[in-house]
Motif scaffolding. Sequence first.
Motif, mmCIF file in Angstrom:
data_model
loop_
_atom_site.group_PDB
_atom_site.id
_atom_site.type_symbol
_atom_site.label_atom_id
_atom_site.label_comp_id
_atom_site.label_asym_id
_atom_site.label_seq_id
_atom_site.Cartn_x
_atom_site.Cartn_y
_atom_site.Cartn_z
ATOM 1 N N SER A 128 84.663 -5.115 66.242
ATOM 2 C CA SER A 128 83.664 -5.907 65.283
ATOM 3 C C SER A 128 84.266 -7.308 65.265
ATOM 4 O O SER A 128 85.319 -7.586 65.740
ATOM 5 N N SER A 147 78.313 -2.053 68.010
ATOM 6 C CA SER A 147 77.540 -2.254 67.046
ATOM 7 C C SER A 147 77.793 -3.205 65.958
ATOM 8 O O SER A 147 76.969 -3.661 65.348
ATOM 9 N N LYS A 148 79.324 -3.136 65.516
ATOM 10 C CA LYS A 148 79.405 -4.191 64.535
ATOM 11 C C LYS A 148 80.010 -5.399 65.156
ATOM 12 O O LYS A 148 80.622 -6.397 64.484
ATOM 13 N N ASP A 184 79.409 -8.913 66.265
ATOM 14 C CA ASP A 184 78.464 -10.086 65.673
ATOM 15 C C ASP A 184 78.168 -11.172 66.892
ATOM 16 O O ASP A 184 77.459 -11.590 67.056
ATOM 17 N N ASP A 226 82.164 1.133 71.213
ATOM 18 C CA ASP A 226 81.237 0.804 70.185
ATOM 19 C C ASP A 226 81.099 -0.791 69.912
ATOM 20 O O ASP A 226 82.072 -1.146 69.021
ATOM 21 N N ARG A 247 75.437 0.567 71.480
ATOM 22 C CA ARG A 247 74.351 0.110 70.530
ATOM 23 C C ARG A 247 74.757 -1.460 70.184
ATOM 24 O O ARG A 247 75.101 -1.966 68.996
ATOM 25 N N ALA A 274 85.963 0.916 68.863
ATOM 26 C CA ALA A 274 84.922 0.450 68.065
ATOM 27 C C ALA A 274 85.523 -1.044 67.771
ATOM 28 O O ALA A 274 86.700 -1.400 67.480
ATOM 29 N N SER A 330 73.720 -5.166 69.172
ATOM 30 C CA SER A 330 72.642 -5.776 68.347
ATOM 31 C C SER A 330 72.668 -7.182 68.523
ATOM 32 O O SER A 330 73.911 -7.785 68.571
#
Lengths: 99, 118, 435
Positions: free
Chosen positions: A15, A46-47, A49, A44, A77, A13, A79
């Motif tokens: 970020s 998704s976090k 930026d 992952d 995911r 994950a 974004s």
Amino acid sequence: MQMQIDRTGGQIAMSGEFTFTDHIPFKQMVTEILAAPGKAVVIDVSKLDFIDSAGLGMLLLARDEAKKSHRELILRRPSGQVKRMFAVTKFNTLFKVEE
Amino acid sequence: MSVAAAVPLIDQDQLELLQAALDPDELRAMLVALPTAAAAGLAAIEAALAAGDLPQARKAAHVLKGSSSSLGAARLAELARMIELELATADEIAAHLPPLGETIGATTDALTRAAERL
Amino acid sequence: MSPVMSTVETTVDDRVVPEGLTDARILIADDDPLCRRLVAGVLRAQKFTNIAFAEGGLSAVEQVRRFRPDLLLLDMQMPDMSGLEVCRQIRAQPDFADAPILVQTATVDRKRMGELFAAGASDFLSKPINPSELIARVVVHLDRWNSLRALRDYRERISGELEAARRMQVELLPDPITLQWAARTADLRIASYNRSSSELGGDLWGMLPINNGAFGIFLADFTGHGINAALNTFRLHALIHEYKGLHDDPGALLSMLNERLVRLLRVGQFATFMYVVVDHRAGVLKCASAGAPPAILIQGANGRARLCDSSGFPLGVERGVRYRTSRRKFPVGSLLLLFSDGLSEFPDATGGRVGDDGLKAALDACGPALTPQEVIQRLCATAGMSDSCPLPDDTTIVCLDRRAMPRSRGQSASGHGSSDRAASQPAANSSHGGR
């Protein structure tokens, strides 16, 4: 950029911002997760930026490494800016992307 | 003389260090050269005192201290050090010159013997 | 066992001075001839051969100038000049500002030692002379000094080569005369901005003359920056000029460049690429993009800025990609802005980025009275980028402007754009068309 690794689940994950300065820890992380047994490797995002072209390049390298170990690389995911970058570079067709 | 009693004439350790580090012919030549240099130093101190130039006398003693200490002439070096740094007046220095002369003589004998053993 | 023991013992005393150090130039400054001889004797016994002498402070300063020693052994107390003063004078010579000075002293006065270090002494040697201490310190300081000089030489050589490479890379960019010719022929104005984050960059832009005043403009951005990316810009430049026949067909040119780069680039390396053919007679643009940031287009005098779709695989990622050419109207009164992500993703003082939409809005706020280079300056200011600030990424901006003719006769075509090419580095450079 921060990373959390789940070796048994085959998942990383990420970020923060993924840029050139992250290439060494990212490479290590990929090597580590591919050393653990499993089928697919999930990143992952998704976090995440922000990603720049160096970050995209590292994803290509990870995909290449995964392919060599007969593993599938899945991006989960994306974004915001990351999603837009995947669209403009068509990375969303190069990788398996889970929404 | 108290200095003569307290400090050995020759620093045997220093001589051994030199022996290990130097070509024997070169060391011998330097050991033989020291007495001449020391006599010249003594003469320079006397001349300075005669001229009433105390700083000059101390400078001459400083040079004498440097070469004698490095070549293992420990007592000679100590006398030179006292003249350079400790003795306050010309009279005190003058009183130390006869023992300095005697020490030069004794050192010469000792170094000559040391040089022969090399 | 005894062989091991004896090996250990002999290494202590028979320590050999490393080869390459023994030809070092050593200056011995001492007023006492016996001390000079003793120090020289110890050094010679260790195979040091390049030894010179000074009998006092003045002669030490003079000998440093003439003999240019690699190391100075300096007696602290000499009759004509203090060791402190000798150190100061020697350190004032630029060539000797960093070379080792070992000061020999019998009196270890802490305050004096501090003063001597402040005056430039590198280290101290005790008196009476201890031969192994002397050799050990000489070796340590010569070694350190040699490494420092080697590093310094290396740095100088590399920076010289980087500068030469940088100049070569600047020469890949369109020269002002060609730009001016193209602008004049096509009756428009061209301004550009190109700055690297370091000496060499991974951005490249260029102009390809076609015919009847039509020309192509490309903007490439390789992954990463620095030497690796820069070498790739040279490759790409050569490839583009190899396919002159495709300069009028953006999609075909990109497809061909991609096939070549896929085979040349390592995995993880790629280039985003935008190519636009400008046909002013027909009033159209023909575009193809390989994942570049979107071009921003204002169509006609009453048009609003909009982002042109620029999606596509970057060059060098996948084999067999077919890039499509799209057509857009480019009538009089239009403006086209191409940029690398160094602009849109530049982090300002608060860490914010202007982004594609921010640039679009800023472009809308630019009135038609602004020259294209003023437009570029506005956009840089909006992104928070100044000419003096360091750039995290290579940045290129190209602005094609059909909105207005030059505002006065005084501002003739030759007045701009023909300036020194070096000026195109930090400041926006422009070429005017028109009469």
